[in-house]
Design a protein around this motif. Structure first.
Motif, PDB file in Angstrom:
ATOM      1  N   VAL A  60       0.902  -1.179  -0.026  1.00  0.00           N
ATOM      2  CA  VAL A  60      -0.108   0.107   0.118  1.00  0.00           C
ATOM      3  C   VAL A  60       0.992   1.180   0.027  1.00  0.00           C
ATOM      4  CG1 VAL A  60      -1.858   1.335   1.128  1.00  0.00           C
ATOM      5  CG2 VAL A  60      -1.726  -1.197   1.269  1.00  0.00           C
ATOM      6  N   ILE A  61       0.739   2.106  -1.027  1.00  0.00           N
ATOM      7  CA  ILE A  61       1.414   3.473  -1.140  1.00  0.00           C
ATOM      8  C   ILE A  61       0.389   4.232  -0.332  1.00  0.00           C
ATOM      9  CG2 ILE A  61       2.376   5.206  -2.424  1.00  0.00           C
ATOM     10  CD1 ILE A  61       3.252   2.047  -3.234  1.00  0.00           C
ATOM     11  N   THR A  62       1.172   5.018   0.830  1.00  0.00           N
ATOM     12  CA  THR A  62       0.255   5.670   1.683  1.00  0.00           C
ATOM     13  C   THR A  62       0.836   7.296   1.617  1.00  0.00           C
ATOM     14  OG1 THR A  62      -0.183   3.852   3.182  1.00  0.00           O
ATOM     15  CG2 THR A  62      -0.501   5.987   4.168  1.00  0.00           C
ATOM     16  N   SER A  63      -0.158   8.289   1.672  1.00  0.00           N
ATOM     17  CA  SER A  63       0.422   9.703   1.851  1.00  0.00           C
ATOM     18  C   SER A  63       0.018   9.936   3.052  1.00  0.00           C
ATOM     19  CB  SER A  63      -0.575  10.603   0.452  1.00  0.00           C
ATOM     20  OG  SER A  63      -1.756  10.560   0.767  1.00  0.00           O
ATOM     21  N   VAL A  64       0.601  10.948   3.765  1.00  0.00           N
ATOM     22  CA  VAL A  64       0.576  11.382   5.128  1.00  0.00           C
ATOM     23  C   VAL A  64       0.573  12.936   5.231  1.00  0.00           C
ATOM     24  CG1 VAL A  64       1.339  11.419   7.268  1.00  0.00           C
ATOM     25  CG2 VAL A  64       1.361   9.316   5.945  1.00  0.00           C
ATOM     26  N   ALA A  65      -0.358  13.678   5.694  1.00  0.00           N
ATOM     27  CA  ALA A  65      -0.194  14.896   5.847  1.00  0.00           C
ATOM     28  C   ALA A  65      -0.658  15.375   7.073  1.00  0.00           C
ATOM     29  CB  ALA A  65      -1.472  15.582   4.920  1.00  0.00           C
ATOM     30  N   PHE A  66       0.147  16.338   7.698  1.00  0.00           N
ATOM     31  CA  PHE A  66       0.243  16.722   9.042  1.00  0.00           C
ATOM     32  C   PHE A  66      -0.608  17.875   9.251  1.00  0.00           C
ATOM     33  CE2 PHE A  66       4.300  14.384   8.992  1.00  0.00           C
ATOM     34  CZ  PHE A  66       3.844  13.511  10.038  1.00  0.00           C
ATOM     35  N   GLU A  67      -1.194  18.014  10.189  1.00  0.00           N
ATOM     36  CA  GLU A  67      -2.090  19.151  10.758  1.00  0.00           C
ATOM     37  C   GLU A  67      -1.195  20.426  10.808  1.00  0.00           C
ATOM     38  OE1 GLU A  67      -5.199  21.060  11.116  1.00  0.00           O
ATOM     39  OE2 GLU A  67      -5.605  18.726  11.336  1.00  0.00           O
ATOM     40  N   ARG A  68       0.097  20.429  11.629  1.00  0.00           N
ATOM     41  CA  ARG A  68       0.986  21.426  11.781  1.00  0.00           C
ATOM     42  C   ARG A  68       2.398  20.853  11.572  1.00  0.00           C
ATOM     43  NH1 ARG A  68       0.844  25.403  16.193  1.00  0.00           N
ATOM     44  NH2 ARG A  68       2.963  24.200  16.662  1.00  0.00           N
ATOM     45  N   GLU A  69       3.315  21.286  10.774  1.00  0.00           N
ATOM     46  CA  GLU A  69       4.405  20.887  10.425  1.00  0.00           C
ATOM     47  C   GLU A  69       5.438  21.543  11.393  1.00  0.00           C
ATOM     48  OE1 GLU A  69       5.137  21.030   6.123  1.00  0.00           O
ATOM     49  OE2 GLU A  69       2.945  21.334   5.885  1.00  0.00           O
ATOM     50  N   THR A  70       6.131  20.913  12.202  1.00  0.00           N
ATOM     51  CA  THR A  70       7.312  21.318  12.987  1.00  0.00           C
ATOM     52  C   THR A  70       8.283  20.293  12.619  1.00  0.00           C
ATOM     53  OG1 THR A  70       6.635  20.147  15.005  1.00  0.00           O
ATOM     54  CG2 THR A  70       5.551  22.167  14.709  1.00  0.00           C
ATOM     55  N   PRO A  71       9.582  20.629  13.122  1.00  0.00           N
ATOM     56  CA  PRO A  71      10.892  19.704  13.289  1.00  0.00           C
ATOM     57  C   PRO A  71      10.518  18.593  14.450  1.00  0.00           C
ATOM     58  CG  PRO A  71      11.622  22.085  13.202  1.00  0.00           C
ATOM     59  CD  PRO A  71      10.010  21.891  13.287  1.00  0.00           C
ATOM     60  N   THR A  72       9.924  18.939  15.208  1.00  0.00           N
ATOM     61  CA  THR A  72       9.754  17.807  16.345  1.00  0.00           C
ATOM     62  C   THR A  72       8.704  16.844  15.803  1.00  0.00           C
ATOM     63  OG1 THR A  72      10.210  19.228  18.195  1.00  0.00           O
ATOM     64  CG2 THR A  72       8.982  17.181  18.825  1.00  0.00           C
ATOM     65  N   VAL A  73       7.716  17.186  15.055  1.00  0.00           N
ATOM     66  CA  VAL A  73       6.560  16.225  14.694  1.00  0.00           C
ATOM     67  C   VAL A  73       7.247  15.363  13.484  1.00  0.00           C
ATOM     68  CG1 VAL A  73       4.370  16.328  13.061  1.00  0.00           C
ATOM     69  CG2 VAL A  73       4.702  17.854  14.998  1.00  0.00           C
ATOM     70  N   TYR A  74       8.215  16.266  12.474  1.00  0.00           N
ATOM     71  CA  TYR A  74       8.915  15.481  11.522  1.00  0.00           C
ATOM     72  C   TYR A  74       9.749  14.311  12.145  1.00  0.00           C
ATOM     73  CZ  TYR A  74       7.253  17.754   7.200  1.00  0.00           C
ATOM     74  OH  TYR A  74       6.528  18.215   6.248  1.00  0.00           O
ATOM     75  N   ASP A  75      10.636  14.876  13.064  1.00  0.00           N
ATOM     76  CA  ASP A  75      11.423  13.797  13.453  1.00  0.00           C
ATOM     77  C   ASP A  75      10.837  12.601  14.164  1.00  0.00           C
ATOM     78  OD1 ASP A  75      13.662  15.387  12.627  1.00  0.00           O
ATOM     79  OD2 ASP A  75      14.060  16.617  14.667  1.00  0.00           O
TER      80      ASP A  75
END
Length: 150
Positions: free
Chosen positions: A64-79
């Motif tokens: 399954v190819i899955t795309s993910v979108a965040f509510e708010r993008e921060t370095p901590t959320v990404y890490d």
């Protein structure tokens, strides 16, 4: 990297089980020169790993190819997300991307039901994720681990 190294990289991407002498024959180097060059490329990280790629006979389940979108993008959320994806054995590939989505994943699951349960447990339960979309791969037209060597 010189032309000999690039030629060796082309060869090992096709078949890393060839002997040093056979690779040397193909690029006009001695077996010991091939061995030294490959060892140097392994140490430097040019060659990250030498693995067996499973054929379709050994592959079970779904991809399954899955795309993910965040509510708010921060370095901590990404890490945090990157670390969780690295540790998850179902996630075969994880890409940070530009565009509507923040990440694309390639996920292996035993069934649609298993993927749904994984998605609920790993993605839907994450409050930082706004949305994820799933695309079931029906078949594989092309798959390669080979990269062009420039």
């Amino acid at each position: 990297m010189d032309d000999f190294d690039r030629k060796l990289l082309e060869i090992v991407q096709d078949d890393c089980t060839l002997s040093d002498s056979e690779m040397g024959r193909r690029v006009s180097l001695s077996a010991s020169a091939v061995r030294r060059r490959l060892a140097a490329m392994r140490r430097s990280g040019v060659i990250a790993a030498e693995v067996a790629v499973l054929g379709s006979v050994a592959q079970t389940g779904i991809t399954v190819i899955t795309s993910v979108a965040f509510e708010r993008e921060t370095p901590t959320v990404y890490d945090d997300f990157r670390n969780r994806m690295k540790a998850d054995p179902h996630v075969l590939q994880c890409y940070s991307v530009a565009g509507q989505a923040d990440f694309f994943l390639v996920v292996a699951a035993s069934s649609l039901e298993a993927y749904e349960a994984w998605g609920e447990q790993v993605l839907l339960s994450d409050p930082a994720i706004r949305r994820y979309d799933s695309y079931v791969a029906w078949s594989t037209t092309k798959f390669t681990t080979r990269r062009p060597v420039f």
